[in-house]
Design an enzyme around this catalytic site. Sequence first.
Site, PDB file in Angstrom:
ATOM      1  N   HIS A 131       3.162   1.248  -3.314  1.00  0.00           N
ATOM      2  CA  HIS A 131       3.681  -0.116  -3.485  1.00  0.00           C
ATOM      3  C   HIS A 131       4.871  -0.335  -2.552  1.00  0.00           C
ATOM      4  O   HIS A 131       6.033  -0.239  -2.964  1.00  0.00           O
ATOM      5  CB  HIS A 131       4.104  -0.351  -4.943  1.00  0.00           C
ATOM      6  N   GLU A 178       6.154  -2.965  -1.470  1.00  0.00           N
ATOM      7  CA  GLU A 178       7.011  -4.088  -1.868  1.00  0.00           C
ATOM      8  C   GLU A 178       8.144  -3.647  -2.802  1.00  0.00           C
ATOM      9  O   GLU A 178       9.130  -4.367  -2.968  1.00  0.00           O
ATOM     10  CB  GLU A 178       6.169  -5.196  -2.516  1.00  0.00           C
ATOM     11  N   CYS A 191      -2.266  -0.916  -3.016  1.00  0.00           N
ATOM     12  CA  CYS A 191      -2.733  -0.189  -4.190  1.00  0.00           C
ATOM     13  C   CYS A 191      -4.151  -0.638  -4.561  1.00  0.00           C
ATOM     14  O   CYS A 191      -5.110  -0.259  -3.891  1.00  0.00           O
ATOM     15  CB  CYS A 191      -1.747  -0.350  -5.344  1.00  0.00           C
TER      16      CYS A 191
END
Length: 227
Positions: free
Chosen positions: A207, A209, A113
């Site tokens: 994102h 993660e 990001c």
Amino acid sequence: MSQPLIGVTTYLDRARWGVWDMPAALLPARYPRYVREGGGLAVMLPPDAPSAAAAVLARLDGLVVAGGADVEPVRYGAEPGPRTGPPARERDAWELALIEAALASGTPLLGVCRGMQLLNVALGGTLTQHLDGHMGEVGVMGRHTVKPVPGTRYGTLAPEATEVPAYHHQAVDRLGAGLVASAHAEDGTVEAVELAGPSWALGVQWHPEMGEDFRVVRGLVTAAVRG
């Protein structure tokens, strides 16, 4: 496969825990989990003097530049727009220095990001300061589809269109020197960039993660093991 040491940059913010309320180096727990799921060992990198970046990189096998605040527009020669958030100058300076050191040393690099945006800025690119439709409600991840560009590093790791978790209102405008777009959203927004050539440097606008797709971080870890 041995476990490489992967540095992850952190927020610098005020936080409360227990009886304490003070400035803290913060990192959402999903980031070290993401690195572990990829096969690496995670270490946090709080903001430091930019002059220390090369010494830090020399001790790492790979680097993840985490998400966070908007990049200060002065970094790419622009005035802040009305929707641009407050600057995080210590993070900007530190993370740009880390990115430059990683590119100079060939250390594998993943920008997430804001980290993708900083990679673009580090190479002379610019950013769009606001766009709609790429986040959920405040504090809630949105989801949208990204389509890979065939033949790119990202396109090899994830060759099919994928729904991803996203939370951003800024994006790449003009690509930095040596970068190519390797994924797009359905509205045409650049969703992944990578450095052309053998060096492993990749940025994703979403994102990863926050999801369960670990292909990108496994690509980073594999590159880190190979050196």
